[in-house]
Enzyme design. Structure first.
Site, mmCIF file in Angstrom:
data_model
loop_
_atom_site.group_PDB
_atom_site.id
_atom_site.type_symbol
_atom_site.label_atom_id
_atom_site.label_comp_id
_atom_site.label_asym_id
_atom_site.label_seq_id
_atom_site.Cartn_x
_atom_site.Cartn_y
_atom_site.Cartn_z
ATOM 1 N N SER A 120 -71.282 1.063 65.669
ATOM 2 C CA SER A 120 -71.698 -0.196 66.311
ATOM 3 C C SER A 120 -73.145 -0.539 65.973
ATOM 4 O O SER A 120 -73.696 -1.502 66.494
ATOM 5 C CB SER A 120 -71.519 -0.103 67.833
ATOM 6 O OG SER A 120 -72.180 1.034 68.344
ATOM 7 N N THR A 137 -65.190 -45.137 84.643
ATOM 8 C CA THR A 137 -64.134 -44.193 85.007
ATOM 9 C C THR A 137 -63.012 -44.474 84.013
ATOM 10 O O THR A 137 -62.832 -45.626 83.604
ATOM 11 C CB THR A 137 -63.618 -44.387 86.454
ATOM 12 O OG1 THR A 137 -63.018 -45.678 86.550
ATOM 13 C CG2 THR A 137 -64.733 -44.289 87.485
ATOM 14 N N HIS A 138 -62.297 -43.457 83.610
ATOM 15 C CA HIS A 138 -61.269 -43.577 82.557
ATOM 16 C C HIS A 138 -61.855 -44.156 81.275
ATOM 17 O O HIS A 138 -61.130 -44.765 80.483
ATOM 18 C CB HIS A 138 -60.090 -44.460 82.999
ATOM 19 C CG HIS A 138 -59.556 -44.129 84.360
ATOM 20 N ND1 HIS A 138 -58.515 -43.262 84.564
ATOM 21 C CD2 HIS A 138 -59.960 -44.533 85.603
ATOM 22 C CE1 HIS A 138 -58.269 -43.151 85.862
ATOM 23 N NE2 HIS A 138 -59.140 -43.906 86.509
ATOM 24 N N TYR A 177 -65.130 5.310 80.993
ATOM 25 C CA TYR A 177 -65.489 4.716 79.709
ATOM 26 C C TYR A 177 -64.341 4.833 78.708
ATOM 27 O O TYR A 177 -63.642 5.843 78.656
ATOM 28 C CB TYR A 177 -66.742 5.403 79.125
ATOM 29 C CG TYR A 177 -67.112 4.841 77.759
ATOM 30 C CD1 TYR A 177 -67.863 3.674 77.649
ATOM 31 C CD2 TYR A 177 -66.673 5.456 76.580
ATOM 32 C CE1 TYR A 177 -68.183 3.137 76.407
ATOM 33 C CE2 TYR A 177 -66.984 4.928 75.332
ATOM 34 C CZ TYR A 177 -67.733 3.766 75.253
ATOM 35 O OH TYR A 177 -68.035 3.229 74.028
ATOM 36 N N SER A 204 -74.682 -39.056 55.368
ATOM 37 C CA SER A 204 -73.431 -38.720 54.707
ATOM 38 C C SER A 204 -73.703 -38.606 53.211
ATOM 39 O O SER A 204 -74.574 -39.286 52.678
ATOM 40 C CB SER A 204 -72.403 -39.816 54.974
ATOM 41 O OG SER A 204 -71.436 -39.842 53.937
ATOM 42 N N GLU A 220 -72.470 -32.990 68.008
ATOM 43 C CA GLU A 220 -71.105 -32.559 67.674
ATOM 44 C C GLU A 220 -71.009 -31.036 67.582
ATOM 45 O O GLU A 220 -70.041 -30.418 68.037
ATOM 46 C CB GLU A 220 -70.666 -33.170 66.345
ATOM 47 C CG GLU A 220 -70.496 -34.673 66.395
ATOM 48 C CD GLU A 220 -70.334 -35.239 65.001
ATOM 49 O OE1 GLU A 220 -69.213 -35.190 64.478
ATOM 50 O OE2 GLU A 220 -71.340 -35.712 64.429
ATOM 51 N N LYS A 273 -74.612 -44.135 56.972
ATOM 52 C CA LYS A 273 -74.365 -43.222 58.091
ATOM 53 C C LYS A 273 -75.614 -42.578 58.681
ATOM 54 O O LYS A 273 -76.561 -42.256 57.972
ATOM 55 C CB LYS A 273 -73.403 -42.094 57.646
ATOM 56 C CG LYS A 273 -71.986 -42.545 57.340
ATOM 57 C CD LYS A 273 -71.277 -43.222 58.504
ATOM 58 C CE LYS A 273 -70.660 -42.256 59.488
ATOM 59 N NZ LYS A 273 -69.634 -41.399 58.963
ATOM 60 N N ASN A 281 -75.456 -39.647 61.410
ATOM 61 C CA ASN A 281 -74.464 -38.901 62.186
ATOM 62 C C ASN A 281 -75.091 -38.001 63.255
ATOM 63 O O ASN A 281 -76.100 -37.349 62.996
ATOM 64 C CB ASN A 281 -73.616 -38.036 61.248
ATOM 65 C CG ASN A 281 -72.756 -38.875 60.314
ATOM 66 O OD1 ASN A 281 -72.337 -39.970 60.686
ATOM 67 N ND2 ASN A 281 -72.515 -38.367 59.123
HETATM 68 N N1 ARG Z 1 -71.602 2.677 70.877
HETATM 69 C C1 ARG Z 1 -70.979 2.962 72.136
HETATM 70 C C2 ARG Z 1 -70.693 1.654 72.881
HETATM 71 O O1 ARG Z 1 -71.261 0.686 72.499
HETATM 72 C C3 ARG Z 1 -71.881 3.809 72.954
HETATM 73 C C4 ARG Z 1 -71.179 4.644 73.962
HETATM 74 C C5 ARG Z 1 -70.427 5.727 73.298
HETATM 75 N N2 ARG Z 1 -69.848 6.628 74.236
HETATM 76 C C6 ARG Z 1 -68.891 7.462 73.893
HETATM 77 N N3 ARG Z 1 -68.424 8.227 74.804
HETATM 78 N N4 ARG Z 1 -68.421 7.516 72.686
HETATM 79 O O2 ARG Z 1 -69.936 1.596 73.802
#
Ligand code: ARG
Length: 458
Positions: free
Chosen positions: A23, A155-156, A317, A277, A290, A283, A285
């Protein structure tokens, strides 16, 4: 490099598994929170005699060094690390040797990550609050400038009754005020310290969770360690508050798109917030509006994604929970951009009062006032409503509006009409007579502006 957690297994994993599991690419943005949390943890461990003061000093110095190096860019995040928690601990241990290995006493990555996310979202919430305040202040300034600019209220999407543009703008100030309120309320639940919950069950060490929480500025400590590591309600709450902010921005954007069209021409957007554009030279825009409208779907998606990720998870967890961060970060980044761009765009927007007034004059938006006038002459409202409707139909057929009819023409519908009818259908009078609390009358708009300003500066 062997995994820090090698032992039970060889720790030798396939690269594809590492990449899938990692991560670091998205949680490295929490390095400051991770390091701050670790410093507090080291201090707590020393205070409780779990490590020595000297060891704590070494750890804290080491962590400070890592923070400084990351801030200055002299230390690069290793994309091969599993996550930010492992990365910091690995660098610390590389730099300090065995002392570095003591930092993770009496904690787990499960409470560590929950802590980091809370610290991160606490800062984000504070930043959103200040951006909303900024937006509301731009809205109230515009409302002040255009407080007595007459326009049709709809309205509408059909012309309904005359209002002041200032009143219309202030409706949005109310929405964003509620958004501030919601964020402030959510902040109370973000502001609960999970650290010390450890893996899920607490710890055998004599820790002081309150000391650590206080050091990190948390007024509260989670009461149940399983909940401490499993709870992501605060992420969902923030995402839902962000989804509402986007919904409000999106409705406002939709109006800006409409108002800036040739069909309406109620406003002129600044060149700085429009695009051209590649093929049509005429244009101008409203891309910013948007895109804000478009990105709303994306934030809703983040909210739905996280809710769905969490719905079947057993306590405590589970690795699924690593998926919380991308949703939350994406929503935060998106809302930051949208608030910045939208506030800038609104600040430079100018109204075209003459066009607004013209539109107000052509939609029979004073027909309710005509009916009210007849009620004032003693007719029951339903009968007055019917006569007024017949008059509108007659006008449409004869190319007139209520203001351009003659008294004789009025009288052909009812003997109750007299000269005063022209005052009754005068658009300025129509708006200003709506002096009920919260109505569009000028005094009410001024009161709203004043009250909202007081609220955001409180
Ligand atoms: N990278 C993990 C997360 O974002 C951290 C926690 C990891 N914990 C574990 N027991 N593997 O959730």
């Amino acid at each position: 490099m062997p995994k820090m957690w090698a032992g039970r297994t060889s720790g030798k994993t396939e690269k594809i598994a590492d990449d899938f599991n990692s991560s670091i690419s998205f949680d490295s943005r929490m390095y400051r929170q991770d390091i701050t949390g670790s410093m507090a943890h080291a201090a707590m461990l020393a205070k409780q005699g779990i490590i020595t003061e000297t060891e704590a000093d070494e750890l804290i110095d080491g962590l400070e060094g890592i923070l400084k190096d990351l801030d200055e860019g002299t230390l690069e995040i290793d994309p091969a690390a599993e996550d930010i928690h492992m990365f910091v601990e690995e660098v610390l241990t590389e730099r300090l040797g065995d002392v570095g290995k003591k930092l993770h006493t009496a904690r787990s990555r499960n409470d560590q990550v929950a802590l980091d996310v809370r610290l991160y979202l606490r800062d984000e919430t504070v930043s959103f609050l200040s951006k909303l305040k900024q937006l509301i202040s731009v809205i109230t300034d515009k409302a002040e400038t255009y407080k007595d600019v007459l326009m049709p209220g709809y309205t509408h999407l059909q012309r309904a009754q005359p209002i002041f543009f200032g009143h219309h703008l202030m409706a949005y100030a109310m929405m964003f005020l509620r958004d501030m309120d919601r964020l402030g309320d959510g902040l109370k639940r973000i502001n609960v310290s999970p650290i010390g919950s450890c893996a899920l069950a607490g710890t055998t060490y004599d820790t002081d969770r309150f000391f650590e929480a206080e050091k990190l500025g948390f007024p509260e400590v989670s009461l149940n360690s399983i909940d401490g590591v499993s709870d992501r309600d605060f992420c969902v709450e923030l995402l839902s508050a962000l989804a509402l902010i986007m919904m409000h921005l999106s409705r406002f954007s939709e109006e800006i798109v409409l108002w800036s069209s040739w069909e309406f021409k109620f406003i002129e957007l600044s060149d700085a917030y429009t695009t051209g554009s590649s093929i049509m030279p005429q244009k101008k825009n409203p891309d910013m509006a948007e895109l804000v409208r478009g990105k709303t779907g994306r934030v809703y998606g983040d909210l739905m994604g996280l809710l769905t990720t969490l719905k079947g998870l057993p306590l405590a967890y589970n690795k699924d929970m690593q998926e919380d961060k991308e949703s939350v970060f994406d929503a935060c980044d998106t809302v930051h951009m949208c608030l910045d761009v939208f506030t800038g765009m609104l600040n430079e927007l100018t109204a075209l009062p003459e066009n607004m007034r013209k539109a107000a004059q052509n939609g029979f938006i004073n027909a309710t006032d005509l009916a009210d006038y007849l009620v004032g002459k003693g007719l029951p409202f339903r009968s007055a409503y019917k006569i007024s409707g017949e008059i509108v139909a007659w006008c449409i057929k004869n190319g007139k509006v209520l203001e351009t009819m003659t008294l004789e023409e009025y009288k052909s519908f009812s003997e109750l009409f007299d000269e005063a009818v022209f005052e009754a259908v005068d658009l300025n009078n129509c708006v200003n007579l709506r002096s009920s609390f919260g109505g569009t009358g000028l005094a009410s708009v001024e009161y709203q502006i004043k009250t909202v300003r007081e609220k955001i500066n409180a």
